[in-house]
Scaffold this motif. Structure first.
Motif, PDB file in Angstrom:
ATOM      1  N   SER A 145       0.843  -1.201   0.000  1.00 45.25           N
ATOM      2  CA  SER A 145       0.000   0.000   0.000  1.00 45.25           C
ATOM      3  C   SER A 145       0.876   1.249   0.000  1.00 45.25           C
ATOM      4  O   SER A 145       2.027   1.223   0.449  1.00 45.25           O
ATOM      5  N   ASP A 183       0.972   3.786   1.937  1.00 47.55           N
ATOM      6  CA  ASP A 183       1.468   4.160   3.261  1.00 47.55           C
ATOM      7  C   ASP A 183       2.391   3.108   3.866  1.00 47.55           C
ATOM      8  O   ASP A 183       2.923   3.295   4.978  1.00 47.55           O
ATOM      9  N   SER A 200      -5.548   2.549  -4.197  1.00 48.70           N
ATOM     10  CA  SER A 200      -5.968   3.944  -4.259  1.00 48.70           C
ATOM     11  C   SER A 200      -5.058   4.777  -3.366  1.00 48.70           C
ATOM     12  O   SER A 200      -4.339   4.243  -2.505  1.00 48.70           O
ATOM     13  N   ASP A 233      -5.656   6.575  -0.875  1.00 50.26           N
ATOM     14  CA  ASP A 233      -5.961   6.539   0.557  1.00 50.26           C
ATOM     15  C   ASP A 233      -5.504   5.247   1.229  1.00 50.26           C
ATOM     16  O   ASP A 233      -5.753   5.050   2.417  1.00 50.26           O
ATOM     17  N   SER A 234      -4.821   4.365   0.493  1.00 49.72           N
ATOM     18  CA  SER A 234      -4.328   3.078   1.020  1.00 49.72           C
ATOM     19  C   SER A 234      -5.444   2.237   1.625  1.00 49.72           C
ATOM     20  O   SER A 234      -5.204   1.424   2.523  1.00 49.72           O
ATOM     21  N   ARG A 235      -6.643   2.401   1.106  1.00 49.74           N
ATOM     22  CA  ARG A 235      -7.784   1.636   1.623  1.00 49.74           C
ATOM     23  C   ARG A 235      -8.420   0.758   0.558  1.00 49.74           C
ATOM     24  O   ARG A 235      -8.856  -0.360   0.846  1.00 49.74           O
ATOM     25  N   ASP A 246     -12.965  -2.569  -0.973  1.00 48.30           N
ATOM     26  CA  ASP A 246     -12.675  -1.824   0.244  1.00 48.30           C
ATOM     27  C   ASP A 246     -12.032  -2.800   1.228  1.00 48.30           C
ATOM     28  O   ASP A 246     -12.683  -3.724   1.721  1.00 48.30           O
ATOM     29  N   ASP A 285      -4.788   8.129  -7.746  1.00 54.37           N
ATOM     30  CA  ASP A 285      -6.206   7.940  -8.080  1.00 54.37           C
ATOM     31  C   ASP A 285      -6.525   8.205  -9.549  1.00 54.37           C
ATOM     32  O   ASP A 285      -7.697   8.282  -9.930  1.00 54.37           O
ATOM     33  N   SER A 315     -14.424   9.382  -4.830  1.00 55.53           N
ATOM     34  CA  SER A 315     -14.279   9.041  -3.419  1.00 55.53           C
ATOM     35  C   SER A 315     -15.032   7.762  -3.100  1.00 55.53           C
ATOM     36  O   SER A 315     -15.881   7.294  -3.876  1.00 55.53           O
TER      37      SER A 315
END
Length: 765
Positions: A336, A338, A397, A399-401, A419, A445, A467
C-alpha cells in the motif's frame, strides 16, 4: 469493417512452402486465391495493437496554474513482415484539475522499443531502469541501464560481470523494483552455476613447477573435486516447465546505483525459488514469493495451485521470515502507498490448476494476515469471485484503503474495486460499454484501463477514481480510440444444462457462449459455424478482441466460443463440478450449447467445424468421436488425447490425477484404477468412430502436452483412412511466435474451408 477495410493482399504468403506442398486435396474454382484472401485478412486484422502496460509520471504545474502529467504506455502487435512481436511506446500529456481529466495531448508519435526486456520508472519519475538484451559479436548480452531524463547515465554489462545467469523477465518470477530512496534496484536472475568439463578434457600445460606439496594436496581435496563439477556437463537441471524453460533456481539481486555493485542476496532457504519481490517502505528489507521446489518442480505457468508463501528478508540480520501460511499457494504481493499493508492472492495447493482465489492482506505493524475477499462458491450477487492470475503492479488507491483489480466475471472481464476495511466489492465498469476491461495502473487515483470487445480492437481510457462509495460515477476519457467493426455482431448466450446432466452437489450451474456473426448472410444462406471450446480447462473466453474469431467472421463464418461448466468466472462450484467428469460434463455442455444455438440463430447445421487447443483440442477430439457425422471437419492445436501417456511426459502430471477425481501426491505411482479412469476419460477411446478430417498443429517444444503423444491419435486415423494432416512447428504449447501462429491459423482456415460441404466454398470465398 465498413469503410475501414484495407485492400491489402499479402505479397508473400504466410504459408510455408512445405505446408503448401502437403495440401493434396484440390480446391474448387470458387476457392482459387483462398489462401491469399485468408492471409490478407489475417495480416490486416493483426495490425491492431494491444496495450501491455502504462505508467503515470509526476504531476507538473504550469505557470498559469494548470496541472498535467505524462502517461507512458507500451503496446505490442504482430509484425508479420519481420516474423516477430513489435513493441512500441507512446506518451500523452494529460491535463486535469485533480478530480477530472480535461485535455489529452499525444506527446509525439509512436516509437519502437528495441531489445527491452523490462523497464521501470523510479518513484519520483526522475529515473528509469531498463533491462536490455542485445547481440554483441554474435553473442547475446544483457545490459542493465539507468536513464536520467534525457540521457543514459549508467550501463552495466550483466553478462560480462558474471554475477549470475540470465535475468528473469517473465510474469511468473520477474521483477525490476526501485527502492523508495531510488538508490538501489532489485531484480531476479538465474543462480550462477559452477562450470563443468569432461572427464577427458585436456589440462593446460603447466607454466611453473613452484607449487608446494601443501598447495598440491589442497587442490586434490574431495570437496574441491565436487565443486569443480568434472563430468557434470550433462546433469539435468530441472526447470519450471512450459513457458519457463531454463528457469531453475532464481536468486534475488540488488544493484547499488552509485557504486554499480551487484549483490546476490543470501539467506533465502534452499528449498524455495524466490520471485515477485518488492521493497518494504524503509528499504530495510524485501518481501517476496517463494515457491517450493522440493522434492521436484512441477509446471508453474497457468497453475496457481503450487505450494508457495510470502517471505520477508531482513538485510541487517539476513534472516528470512515466513509471513504467510506455508500450506497454501500465493502470488502478487502489492504494498500500500502508506507501507502498512500488503495485499496478495491465495489459493489451495493441487486440485484444479487454476481456481477461485482469496484476496488476503498482511498488516505490517501487527504481523498478521486476514482474508479481505473469500472464495465464492456459487455467486448469489453480481460478484462471482477472483480468478486473475496476477494483481496489477500498482493497484492501491491513494488513501491506502481501496484495491482495484480485473478478473473474469462470467463471460466478461470487469475491473473490481475492493474496500479492504469493510470487504465491500463492486465492479468499477458495471455500467460501462459491453466488453472486457483491463486495469493497467492507478497512481494518485488516476486510473488507466484498456477496453475491447469481440468486434472492437483494444482502446485506451483514463479517469479519476471518485471518493469511496461513489466509484460508479467515474468518467472515462478516451486516449486512443478503436472503432468497432460494423459488419461483425456478437452476443452472450446463457444456457442451463438439462437436470439429467447435473450432479446433486453442484446442481443449478449454468454455462455461457459468445457468439460472433457476420451482419449479412451471403445470398440469404445460413452461416457455417465454427465451434471453439477454450483450453485450460479452468480458464475462460471473455468478451474481448479475439483475432482468430474476428478473421473467421470476416471470412463468412459464425463462431461459437463456449464457456462450459468448469470455466473460471462462474464460482468455485462450477470449477469443482468438472473434477472427475472431464470428457463427460464439458463435452455435454459444448454439445448442448451447439444444439441450442442451432435452434435460434441463422446457422447451417450441415456445416459445422471444430477448432480448439490444449483442453479445447481434447474436447474437439471427443466431439468428433462421440458425434460422428455432425461435425464435418476439425482443426486442433496441441490436443490432449490420452491422459495415460501424458503422465510421464507432461510438466503437470498432477492434473492427470486431479482431472479424474484422484488426489495427487509427490511420488505418485500409477495404479490400475487410476489408469483405467484416465483412459476412459480420454478421446483416444472414441477415435475409432471419427469420420471428420482432422488437422493437428503440434509444437515440438511443448512441455505441457508432448507433441509425440498426439501422434498416437494421428496413427489410428491414418490407419483407418481418415484424412489427417500434421503440422510440426518449432514452438512450445502456445504456438504464439508470430510466424508459427500465422501459419497455423491460415492452414486451419484452409483445412476447414476445404473439408466442409462444397457449398461452403461458394458461400464464404
Amino acid at each position: 469493417m465498413g469503410g475501414r477495410r484495407l485492400s491489402c493482399i499479402c505479397n508473400n504468403l504466410l504459408l510455408s512452402s512445405s505446408s503448401i506442398k502437403e495440401l493434396q486435396l484440390p480446391l474448387s474454382s470458387k476457392m482459387s486465391g483462398s489462401s491469399e484472401r485468408i492471409s490478407g485478412l489475417y495480416k490486416e486484422l493483426s495490425q491492431f495493437p494491444s496495450v501491455s502496460c502504462a505508467y503515470i509520471g509526476p504531476e507538473v504545474t504550469t505557470p498559469n496554474g494548470s496541472k498535467y502529467c505524462n502517461v507512458y504506455t507500451e503496446w505490442w502487435q504482430r509484425d508479420l513482415d519481420r516474423s516477430r512481436h513489435l513493441r512500441f511506446c507512446r506518451q500523452y500529456n494529460v491535463f486535469h484539475n485533480g478530480r477530472s481529466v480535461g485535455n489529452i495531448v499525444p506527446a509525439g508519435t509512436c516509437m519502437e522499443i528495441q531489445g527491452e526486456l523490462l523497464s521501470r520508472e523510479s518513484p519520483s519519475g526522475a529515473l528509469r531502469a531498463v533491462l536490455r538484451s542485445t547481440m554483441v559479436q554474435a553473442e547475446e548480452k544483457e545490459f542493465l541501464e539507468i536513464w536520467h531524463r534525457s540521457r543514459r547515465i549508467k550501463s552495466l554489462n550483466l553478462t560480462a560481470l558474471d554475477k549470475h545467469g540470465k535475468v528473469f523477465s517473465d510474469d511468473q518470477f520477474g521483477c525490476l523494483q526501485w527502492s523508495h530512496s531510488e538508490t538501489h534496484l532489485l531484480y531476479i536472475a538465474e543462480r550462477k552455476r559452477p562450470k563443468t568439463e569432461s572427464f577427458f578434457q585436456s589440462k593446460a600445460p603447466e607454466l611453473s613447477s613452484s607449487i608446494t606439496e601443501e598447495e598440491e594436496e589442497e587442490e586434490e581435496e574431495p570437496g574441491d573435486f565436487c565443486n569443480f563439477r568434472k563430468g557434470d556437463q550433462f546433469v539435468l537441471h530441472e526447470d519450471w516447465g512450459e513457458g519457463l524453460v531454463n528457469k531453475s533456481v532464481p536468486t534475488l539481486c540488488v544493484l547499488d546505483i552509485e557504486s554499480s555493485n551487484i549483490s546476490v542476496l543470501e539467506g533465502v532457504p534452499d528449498y524455495i525459488s524466490p520471485g515477485q519481490a518488492l521493497w518494504i517502505l524503509d528499504d530495510s528489507g524485501i518481501v517476496f514469493v517463494g515457491w517450493w521446489h522440493e522434492p521436484f518442480r512441477l509446471g508453474l505457468k497457468f497453475c496457481s495451485n503450487r505450494r508457495s508463501a510470502l517471505f520477508h528478508l531482513n538485510f541487517s540480520s539476513s534472516y528470512c521470515e515466513l509471513i504467510s501460511l506455508d500450506t497454501k499457494a500465493v502470488c502478487s504481493p502489492r504494498l500500500s502507498p502508506d507501507g502498512r499493508h500488503i495485499v496478495y492472492l491465495e489459493g489451495d495447493v493441487f486440485g484444479p490448476h487454476h481456481q477461485c482465489l482469496k484476496l488476503c492482506m498482511y498488516n505490517w505493524h501487527v504481523k498478521t494476515s486476514l482474508t479481505v475477499l473469500d472464495i465464492v462458491r456459487k455467486p448469489k450477487t453480481g460478484f462471482s469471485g477472483i480468478y486473475t492470475t496476477a494483481l496489477p503492479l500498482l493497484c492501491w488507491s491513494a488513501d491506502s484503503r481501496r484495491v482495484l483489480l480485473h478478473t473474469p466475471q462470467r463471460s466478461r472481464k470487469d475491473i473490481l474495486i475492493v474496500d479492504t476495511e469493510t470487504g465491500a466489492v463492486g465492479p468499477l465498469t458495471a455500467d460501462s460499454e459491453e466488453g472486457s476491461w483491463t486495469l493497467l495502473t492507478i497512481q494518485r487515483d488516476l486510473v488507466v484501463v484498456s477496453y475491447s470487445s469481440p468486434n472492437c480492437p483494444p482502446s485506451l481510457k483514463i479517469g479519476f477514481l471518485p471518493s469511496a462509495g461513489k466509484e460508479q460515477e467515474i468518467v472515462w476519457v478516451c486516449m486512443e480510440k478503436a472503432e468497432p467493426f460494423q459488419d461483425i455482431k456478437w452476443k452472450t448466450l446463457t444456457f442451463q444444462p438439462p437436470d439429467i446432466q447435473d450432479t446433486p452437489k453442484y446442481d443449478g450451474l449454468t454455462c455461457e457462449s459468445l457468439l460472433l456473426l457476420p451482419c449479412h448472410p451471403l445470398e440469404g444462406r445460413l452461416f457455417p459455424l465454427i465451434v471453439s471450446p477454450h483450453g485450460g480447462p479452468h480458464s475462460s473466453f471473455d468478451a474481448s478482441w479475439q483475432l482468430f474469431a474476428a478473421v473467421f467472421c470476416q471470412l463468412g463464418f459464425a463462431v461459437l466460443m463456449v464457456n462450459y461448466r468448469g470455466s473460471t468466472g462462474f464460482g468455485q462450484n462450477s470449477i469443482e463440478s468438472l473434477i472427475g467428469r472431464v470428457g463427460e460434463q464439458d463435452v455435454q455442455d459444448v454439445q448442448f450449447c451447439v444444439e441450442q444455438v442451432l435452434k435460434t440463430e441463422p446457422l447451417d447445421s450441415t456445416r459445422l467445424a471444430l477448432f480448439g487447443g490444449s483442453h479445447g483440442g481434447f474436447l474437439c477430439c471427443h466431439l468428433i468421436g462421440k458425434f460422428p457425422g455432425m461435425y464435418k471437419v476439425c482443426a486442433v492445436r496441441n490436443p490432449s488425447v490420452n491422459y495415460v501417456s501424458l503422465i510421464g511426459s507432461s510438466d503437470i502430471p498432477d492434473w492427470r490425477y486431479s482431472a479424474i477425481g484422484f488426489d495427487y501426491t509427490y511420488g505418485q505411482i500409477p495404479l490400475p484404477d487410476a489408469l483405467t479412469a484416465m483412459i476412459t476419460h480420454s478421446p483416444i477411446t472414441s477415435v475409432g468412430q471419427v469420420t471428420a478430417p482432422v488437422l493437428m498443429l503440434l509444437g515440438e517444444k511443448d512441455k505441457r502436452i508432448s507433441a509425440w503423444h498426439a501422434m498416437e491419435y494421428y496413427r489410428v486415423l491414418k490407419s483407418r483412412g481418415i484424412p489427417v494432416r500434421v503440422l510440426w512447428f518449432p514452438d512450445n504449447h502456445s504456438l504464439f511466435t508470430v510466424e508459427v501462429e500465422a501459419d497455423a491459423f491460415v492452414n486451419s482456415a484452409l483445412w476447414i474451408i476445404q473439408n466442409l460441404p462444397s457449398q461452403t466454398a461458394a458461400g464464404i470465398l
